[in-house]
Design a protein around this motif. Structure first.
Motif, PDB file in Angstrom:
ATOM      1  N   THR A 128       0.806  -1.220   0.000  1.00 38.82           N
ATOM      2  CA  THR A 128       0.000   0.000   0.000  1.00 38.82           C
ATOM      3  C   THR A 128       0.838   1.268   0.000  1.00 38.82           C
ATOM      4  N   HIS A 129       1.887   1.317   0.843  1.00 38.62           N
ATOM      5  CA  HIS A 129       2.686   2.539   0.960  1.00 38.62           C
ATOM      6  C   HIS A 129       3.831   2.618  -0.055  1.00 38.62           C
ATOM      7  N   GLY A 130       3.965   1.619  -0.935  1.00 40.08           N
ATOM      8  CA  GLY A 130       4.942   1.713  -2.021  1.00 40.08           C
ATOM      9  C   GLY A 130       6.090   0.734  -1.963  1.00 40.08           C
ATOM     10  N   GLY A 131       6.263   0.006  -0.866  1.00 40.05           N
ATOM     11  CA  GLY A 131       7.321  -0.998  -0.788  1.00 40.05           C
ATOM     12  C   GLY A 131       7.048  -2.170  -1.709  1.00 40.05           C
ATOM     13  N   TYR A 132       8.121  -2.776  -2.232  1.00 47.26           N
ATOM     14  CA  TYR A 132       8.019  -3.912  -3.145  1.00 47.26           C
ATOM     15  C   TYR A 132       8.546  -5.150  -2.441  1.00 47.26           C
ATOM     16  N   PHE A 133       7.704  -6.162  -2.307  1.00 49.22           N
ATOM     17  CA  PHE A 133       8.055  -7.385  -1.585  1.00 49.22           C
ATOM     18  C   PHE A 133       8.226  -8.520  -2.596  1.00 49.22           C
ATOM     19  N   TYR A 134       9.423  -9.087  -2.588  1.00 47.28           N
ATOM     20  CA  TYR A 134       9.867 -10.035  -3.619  1.00 47.28           C
ATOM     21  C   TYR A 134      10.025 -11.415  -2.990  1.00 47.28           C
ATOM     22  N   TYR A 135       9.210 -12.375  -3.461  1.00 48.60           N
ATOM     23  CA  TYR A 135       9.220 -13.739  -2.940  1.00 48.60           C
ATOM     24  C   TYR A 135       9.719 -14.658  -4.053  1.00 48.60           C
ATOM     25  N   ALA A 136      10.885 -15.284  -3.853  1.00 50.48           N
ATOM     26  CA  ALA A 136      11.536 -15.997  -4.960  1.00 50.48           C
ATOM     27  C   ALA A 136      11.786 -17.465  -4.644  1.00 50.48           C
ATOM     28  N   HIS A 137      12.086 -18.225  -5.707  1.00 48.77           N
ATOM     29  CA  HIS A 137      12.424 -19.660  -5.684  1.00 48.77           C
ATOM     30  C   HIS A 137      11.226 -20.530  -5.304  1.00 48.77           C
ATOM     31  N   LEU A 138      10.021 -20.089  -5.671  1.00 45.63           N
ATOM     32  CA  LEU A 138       8.819 -20.843  -5.325  1.00 45.63           C
ATOM     33  C   LEU A 138       8.751 -22.152  -6.109  1.00 45.63           C
ATOM     34  N   ASP A 139       8.040 -23.110  -5.527  1.00 45.27           N
ATOM     35  CA  ASP A 139       7.800 -24.380  -6.200  1.00 45.27           C
ATOM     36  C   ASP A 139       6.611 -24.264  -7.145  1.00 45.27           C
ATOM     37  N   LYS A 140       5.586 -23.548  -6.693  1.00 43.94           N
ATOM     38  CA  LYS A 140       4.405 -23.295  -7.519  1.00 43.94           C
ATOM     39  C   LYS A 140       3.656 -22.114  -6.930  1.00 43.94           C
ATOM     40  N   TYR A 141       2.715 -21.579  -7.728  1.00 44.37           N
ATOM     41  CA  TYR A 141       1.892 -20.467  -7.282  1.00 44.37           C
ATOM     42  C   TYR A 141       0.557 -20.984  -6.748  1.00 44.37           C
ATOM     43  N   GLU A 142      -0.042 -20.208  -5.867  1.00 40.56           N
ATOM     44  CA  GLU A 142      -1.406 -20.489  -5.444  1.00 40.56           C
ATOM     45  C   GLU A 142      -2.356 -20.103  -6.581  1.00 40.56           C
ATOM     46  N   GLU A 143      -3.422 -20.848  -6.738  1.00 40.45           N
ATOM     47  CA  GLU A 143      -4.398 -20.572  -7.779  1.00 40.45           C
ATOM     48  C   GLU A 143      -4.984 -19.167  -7.589  1.00 40.45           C
ATOM     49  N   GLY A 144      -5.093 -18.432  -8.670  1.00 35.67           N
ATOM     50  CA  GLY A 144      -5.676 -17.096  -8.622  1.00 35.67           C
ATOM     51  C   GLY A 144      -4.670 -15.984  -8.423  1.00 35.67           C
ATOM     52  N   ILE A 145      -3.402 -16.321  -8.233  1.00 35.55           N
ATOM     53  CA  ILE A 145      -2.356 -15.304  -8.105  1.00 35.55           C
ATOM     54  C   ILE A 145      -1.817 -14.996  -9.497  1.00 35.55           C
ATOM     55  N   ASP A 146      -2.207 -13.851 -10.020  1.00 37.09           N
ATOM     56  CA  ASP A 146      -1.835 -13.437 -11.367  1.00 37.09           C
ATOM     57  C   ASP A 146      -1.369 -11.987 -11.341  1.00 37.09           C
ATOM     58  N   GLU A 147      -0.657 -11.580 -12.384  1.00 37.54           N
ATOM     59  CA  GLU A 147      -0.211 -10.193 -12.463  1.00 37.54           C
ATOM     60  C   GLU A 147      -1.420  -9.266 -12.467  1.00 37.54           C
ATOM     61  N   GLY A 148      -1.389  -8.270 -11.577  1.00 35.04           N
ATOM     62  CA  GLY A 148      -2.489  -7.332 -11.461  1.00 35.04           C
ATOM     63  C   GLY A 148      -3.514  -7.689 -10.405  1.00 35.04           C
ATOM     64  N   SER A 149      -3.460  -8.914  -9.892  1.00 33.60           N
ATOM     65  CA  SER A 149      -4.446  -9.302  -8.883  1.00 33.60           C
ATOM     66  C   SER A 149      -4.113  -8.684  -7.533  1.00 33.60           C
ATOM     67  N   LYS A 150      -5.135  -8.445  -6.743  1.00 39.03           N
ATOM     68  CA  LYS A 150      -4.962  -7.877  -5.409  1.00 39.03           C
ATOM     69  C   LYS A 150      -4.838  -9.002  -4.395  1.00 39.03           C
ATOM     70  N   VAL A 151      -4.003  -8.784  -3.406  1.00 42.63           N
ATOM     71  CA  VAL A 151      -3.851  -9.760  -2.333  1.00 42.63           C
ATOM     72  C   VAL A 151      -4.013  -9.061  -0.996  1.00 42.63           C
ATOM     73  N   LYS A 152      -4.437  -9.823  -0.011  1.00 44.64           N
ATOM     74  CA  LYS A 152      -4.510  -9.357   1.362  1.00 44.64           C
ATOM     75  C   LYS A 152      -3.370  -9.991   2.149  1.00 44.64           C
ATOM     76  N   ALA A 153      -2.918  -9.294   3.163  1.00 46.43           N
ATOM     77  CA  ALA A 153      -1.911  -9.881   4.045  1.00 46.43           C
ATOM     78  C   ALA A 153      -2.448 -11.190   4.603  1.00 46.43           C
ATOM     79  N   GLY A 154      -1.611 -12.227   4.527  1.00 41.81           N
ATOM     80  CA  GLY A 154      -2.027 -13.544   4.990  1.00 41.81           C
ATOM     81  C   GLY A 154      -2.526 -14.462   3.901  1.00 41.81           C
ATOM     82  N   ASP A 155      -2.787 -13.924   2.694  1.00 46.92           N
ATOM     83  CA  ASP A 155      -3.186 -14.772   1.567  1.00 46.92           C
ATOM     84  C   ASP A 155      -2.001 -15.632   1.127  1.00 46.92           C
ATOM     85  N   ILE A 156      -2.256 -16.894   0.843  1.00 50.11           N
ATOM     86  CA  ILE A 156      -1.210 -17.759   0.284  1.00 50.11           C
ATOM     87  C   ILE A 156      -0.949 -17.340  -1.159  1.00 50.11           C
ATOM     88  N   ILE A 157       0.326 -17.116  -1.482  1.00 47.54           N
ATOM     89  CA  ILE A 157       0.680 -16.723  -2.850  1.00 47.54           C
ATOM     90  C   ILE A 157       1.424 -17.829  -3.588  1.00 47.54           C
TER      91      ILE A 157
END
Length: 281
Positions: A196-225
């Motif tokens: 929200t305040h402009g920081g960029y959080f980078y999560y790398a080396h994942l095995d797979k994505y959670e369904e529904g996580i796409d570029e442009g989608s909104k997430v809430k804190a605590g959502d599995i990505i």
């Protein structure tokens, strides 16, 4: 005739000016243009990037601010600048010197608000199962890396103690928008979330994505990505070049210092480790 032409030109200029202002405002609103913050010196930026303050210190400052109805971000920013950004334990005497002696901390406040105001959860959720396993991490800020050329490690690695791909779900630490997703040679399957305040959080080396996580989608804190893995260091789909872990990076938009201004997540992770959302996995 000349006066009429001049008036017409002035009218056209005014219309064009206000149109450009409106377009800029709409651009900022719809595309969430990031405000870049200016820090006066590279030395100050380096010290901010180290984030050299223990989790116990952050907690004590936050408790003090809550007890005394003081703005946490303002006090924290003043305190850090007053102590030259290098604090390994709480030693202050809770007087007003931070407000009295520290001036022009607006940029520093904005930087810390990008992190401390937005983070709500540790990136690994709480697991209440009896057979739940452990993870570990250490302060590896600027450790040497060699794949792809000599470079530094700008983040913190959280490592699965049993080295099993896909076991640990990874949750977003913040509310935000998925700004980047997909394959990077160095980061494997990664997700980049703009908070929200402009920081960029980078999560790398994942095995797979959670369904529904796409570029442009909104997430809430605590959502599995996604789920912890060991992807990366090769062409798309490469896995197994290193142990299973999450690489967490936090980047802030600073002008005239670097295109990617990363800060050390280690003490932030330590500070947030008691804040976990519960998930069964």
């Amino acid at each position: 005739m000349k006066n009429t032409i001049y008036k017409l030109l002035i009218f056209i200029f005014i219309i064009a000016f206000f149109n450009s202002m409106l377009l800029e405002r709409l651009y900022n609103r719809d595309n969430k243009k990031i405000e870049h913050i200016k820090i006066e010196s590279l030395d100050e930026a380096d010290k901010i990037a180290e984030f050299n303050i223990t989790d116990e210190s952050i907690k004590e400052i936050k408790t003090y601010c809550e007890d005394n109805n003081i703005d946490f971000i303002k006090f924290f920013s003043s305190y850090m600048k007053y102590n030259n950004y290098e604090v390994d334990s709480v030693t202050f005497d809770y007087d007003e010197k931070y407000y009295d002696k520290v001036h022009d901390i607006s940029a520093v406040q904005k930087l810390y608000s990008m992190v401390l105001s937005d983070i709500k959860y540790f990136p690994i959720p709480e697991n209440k199962r009896e057979d739940s396993r452990s993870y570990w991490y250490c302060n590896s800020w600027k450790a040497d890396r060699s794949y792809g050329g000599e470079r530094k490690h700008y983040g913190t690695d959280i490592i699965d103690s049993k080295d099993e791909r896909g076991y640990f779900p990874i949750v977003s630490m913040t509310d935000g928008d998925v700004e980047k997703i997909g394959w990077l040679e160095l980061g494997g399957w990664r997700v980049g979330i703009r908070a929200t305040h402009g920081g960029y959080f980078y999560y790398a080396h994942l095995d797979k994505y959670e369904e529904g996580i796409d570029e442009g989608s909104k997430v809430k804190a605590g959502d599995i990505i996604g789920y912890m893995g060991n992807s990366g260091y090769g062409e798309e789909g490469t896995c197994g070049k290193f142990e299973v872990h999450l690489h967490l990076g936090i980047s802030l938009p600073i002008k005239n210092i670097s295109d990617e201004f990363w800060i050390n997540p280690y003490w932030i992770l330590r500070y947030m480790e008691d804040n976990k959302i519960e998930k069964t996995f």
